[in-house]
Design a protein around this motif. Structure first.
Motif, PDB file in Angstrom:
ATOM      1  N   UNK A  20       3.286  11.194  -2.749  1.00 26.32           N
ATOM      2  CA  UNK A  20       4.453  11.848  -2.153  1.00 26.32           C
ATOM      3  C   UNK A  20       5.364  12.435  -3.226  1.00 26.32           C
ATOM      4  N   UNK A  21       5.554  11.713  -4.316  1.00 22.84           N
ATOM      5  CA  UNK A  21       6.473  12.162  -5.369  1.00 22.84           C
ATOM      6  C   UNK A  21       5.777  12.859  -6.541  1.00 22.84           C
ATOM      7  N   UNK A  22       4.463  12.727  -6.659  1.00 20.11           N
ATOM      8  CA  UNK A  22       3.757  13.356  -7.765  1.00 20.11           C
ATOM      9  C   UNK A  22       3.917  12.616  -9.082  1.00 20.11           C
ATOM     10  N   UNK A  23       4.280  11.349  -9.044  1.00 21.38           N
ATOM     11  CA  UNK A  23       4.415  10.523 -10.252  1.00 21.38           C
ATOM     12  C   UNK A  23       3.091   9.830 -10.538  1.00 21.38           C
ATOM     13  N   UNK A  24       2.381  10.291 -11.559  1.00 17.19           N
ATOM     14  CA  UNK A  24       1.085   9.706 -11.891  1.00 17.19           C
ATOM     15  C   UNK A  24      -0.015  10.122 -10.943  1.00 17.19           C
ATOM     16  N   UNK A  25       0.220  11.158 -10.179  1.00 16.28           N
ATOM     17  CA  UNK A  25      -0.777  11.645  -9.227  1.00 16.28           C
ATOM     18  C   UNK A  25      -0.465  13.077  -8.840  1.00 16.28           C
ATOM     19  N   UNK A  26      -1.231  13.615  -7.916  1.00 17.45           N
ATOM     20  CA  UNK A  26      -1.135  15.038  -7.607  1.00 17.45           C
ATOM     21  C   UNK A  26       0.057  15.453  -6.729  1.00 17.45           C
ATOM     22  N   UNK A  27       0.708  14.495  -6.041  1.00 15.94           N
ATOM     23  CA  UNK A  27       1.766  14.878  -5.105  1.00 15.94           C
ATOM     24  C   UNK A  27       1.185  15.643  -3.922  1.00 15.94           C
ATOM     25  N   UNK A  28       2.063  16.300  -3.179  1.00 14.13           N
ATOM     26  CA  UNK A  28       1.607  17.142  -2.084  1.00 14.13           C
ATOM     27  C   UNK A  28       1.345  16.443  -0.766  1.00 14.13           C
ATOM     28  N   UNK A  29       1.808  15.203  -0.632  1.00 19.47           N
ATOM     29  CA  UNK A  29       1.580  14.433   0.588  1.00 19.47           C
ATOM     30  C   UNK A  29       2.900  13.899   1.136  1.00 19.47           C
ATOM     31  N   UNK A  30       2.901  13.589   2.416  1.00 24.48           N
ATOM     32  CA  UNK A  30       3.896  12.713   3.051  1.00 24.48           C
ATOM     33  C   UNK A  30       3.175  11.408   3.347  1.00 24.48           C
ATOM     34  N   UNK A  31       3.744  10.280   2.949  1.00 22.33           N
ATOM     35  CA  UNK A  31       3.223   8.945   3.275  1.00 22.33           C
ATOM     36  C   UNK A  31       4.303   8.267   4.107  1.00 22.33           C
ATOM     37  N   UNK A  32       4.000   7.957   5.360  1.00 25.16           N
ATOM     38  CA  UNK A  32       5.014   7.510   6.319  1.00 25.16           C
ATOM     39  C   UNK A  32       4.612   6.169   6.935  1.00 25.16           C
ATOM     40  N   UNK A  33       5.571   5.226   6.997  1.00 25.92           N
ATOM     41  CA  UNK A  33       5.374   3.942   7.678  1.00 25.92           C
ATOM     42  C   UNK A  33       5.581   4.109   9.180  1.00 25.92           C
ATOM     43  N   UNK A  51      -7.398   9.463  -1.433  1.00 27.89           N
ATOM     44  CA  UNK A  51      -6.495   9.111  -2.538  1.00 27.89           C
ATOM     45  C   UNK A  51      -7.262   8.687  -3.790  1.00 27.89           C
ATOM     46  N   UNK A  52      -8.420   9.296  -4.029  1.00 24.25           N
ATOM     47  CA  UNK A  52      -9.249   8.903  -5.162  1.00 24.25           C
ATOM     48  C   UNK A  52      -8.658   9.281  -6.512  1.00 24.25           C
ATOM     49  N   UNK A  53      -7.532   9.984  -6.533  1.00 23.49           N
ATOM     50  CA  UNK A  53      -6.879  10.342  -7.800  1.00 23.49           C
ATOM     51  C   UNK A  53      -6.244   9.138  -8.485  1.00 23.49           C
ATOM     52  N   UNK A  54      -6.104   8.023  -7.763  1.00 25.25           N
ATOM     53  CA  UNK A  54      -5.541   6.812  -8.359  1.00 25.25           C
ATOM     54  C   UNK A  54      -6.464   5.635  -8.057  1.00 25.25           C
ATOM     55  N   UNK A  83       0.837  -1.199   0.000  1.00 26.23           N
ATOM     56  CA  UNK A  83       0.000   0.000   0.000  1.00 26.23           C
ATOM     57  C   UNK A  83       0.875   1.254   0.000  1.00 26.23           C
ATOM     58  N   UNK A  84       1.921   1.252   0.812  1.00 27.24           N
ATOM     59  CA  UNK A  84       2.841   2.385   0.809  1.00 27.24           C
ATOM     60  C   UNK A  84       3.410   2.639  -0.579  1.00 27.24           C
ATOM     61  N   UNK A  85       3.760   1.557  -1.267  1.00 20.67           N
ATOM     62  CA  UNK A  85       4.293   1.660  -2.627  1.00 20.67           C
ATOM     63  C   UNK A  85       3.253   2.272  -3.568  1.00 20.67           C
ATOM     64  N   UNK A  86       2.008   1.816  -3.457  1.00 21.35           N
ATOM     65  CA  UNK A  86       0.933   2.323  -4.325  1.00 21.35           C
ATOM     66  C   UNK A  86       0.692   3.818  -4.115  1.00 21.35           C
ATOM     67  N   UNK A  87       0.880   4.306  -2.896  1.00 21.33           N
ATOM     68  CA  UNK A  87       0.583   5.704  -2.574  1.00 21.33           C
ATOM     69  C   UNK A  87       1.791   6.625  -2.706  1.00 21.33           C
ATOM     70  N   UNK A  88       2.990   6.114  -2.474  1.00 22.10           N
ATOM     71  CA  UNK A  88       4.199   6.945  -2.421  1.00 22.10           C
ATOM     72  C   UNK A  88       4.454   7.688  -3.729  1.00 22.10           C
ATOM     73  N   UNK A  89       4.461   6.975  -4.850  1.00 23.83           N
ATOM     74  CA  UNK A  89       4.762   7.609  -6.137  1.00 23.83           C
ATOM     75  C   UNK A  89       3.783   8.717  -6.488  1.00 23.83           C
ATOM     76  N   UNK A  90       2.477   8.412  -6.552  1.00 24.93           N
ATOM     77  CA  UNK A  90       1.532   9.445  -6.963  1.00 24.93           C
ATOM     78  C   UNK A  90       1.324  10.568  -5.946  1.00 24.93           C
TER      79      UNK A  90
END
Length: 190
Positions: free
Chosen positions: A57-70, A176-179, A48-55
């Motif tokens: 936290x990093x803005x890859x394929x998604x809006x970015x603008x987040x911190x996703x932390x384990x 996280x409905x953008x992905x 799940x972290x992997x699915x959310x991190x790119x779009x």
């Protein structure tokens, strides 16, 4: 002779002194501990972290603008109410920088608990009400054994279920409905 008074360590000092391999939380004034999670639990959390991190936290394929932390150490009340969700997310507009130490004092926008036999009742009965009390906007509960995801939104101080999914469902859920996430990608292969 005067008897020497021993001061008992605070709950937070007890939490800090836990042996390696135990995770501790202070929930409603009580110290709770649990061993490190099972393989299926770790796979689900990592996936799940992997699915959310790119779009997000990093803005890859998604809006970015987040911190996703384990497993962040959330301090809803400094060293007194200390929760450790499996995953948490903050909009960077609310948490512009990661703290220098391990204490996260800004309430997250989203938390996720990966359910296990030893933590499910605590996650549902203790932690979910605490998250609501302190204003976490969204919470997801994922069961890697049953292959389910439950999503909740906070409204009027209470949780409202916004989705319940199972198996290999494709989900697009707030915040996280953008992905779209395929739940099949979250389950350990058996």
């Amino acid at each position: 002779m005067h008897a020497r008074q021993q001061t008992r360590p605070s709950l937070y000092e007890q939490l800090q002194a836990l042996p390696e391999g135990l995770t501790g939380e202070i929930l409603n004034g009580q110290l709770y501990t649990q061993p490190r999670p099972s393989g299926a639990h770790v796979v689900t959390s990592s996936a799940l972290g992997y699915e959310l991190f790119g779009p997000f936290q990093k803005g890859r394929g998604g809006p970015g603008g987040w911190w996703i932390i384990d497993e962040p150490e959330l301090h809803f009340i400094h060293d007194t109410e200390v929760d450790v969700p499996d995953l948490a997310g903050w909009r960077r507009s609310r948490l512009p920088r990661i703290p220098h130490d391990h204490r996260f004092t800004v309430v997250p926008d989203w938390v996720c608990e990966i359910l296990s036999p030893s933590t499910e009742s605590r996650d549902r009965q203790l932690k979910m009400p605490i998250y609501a009390q302190f204003g976490v906007a969204y919470a997801w509960l994922i069961d890697p054994r049953a292959h389910t995801l439950e999503a909740y939104a906070l409204g009027g101080g209470a949780w409202r279920e916004i989705g319940r999914f199972a198996g290999g469902a494709l989900v697009s859920l707030p915040p996280f409905e953008a992905v779209t996430i395929s739940l099949d990608d979250l389950w350990a292969l058996t």
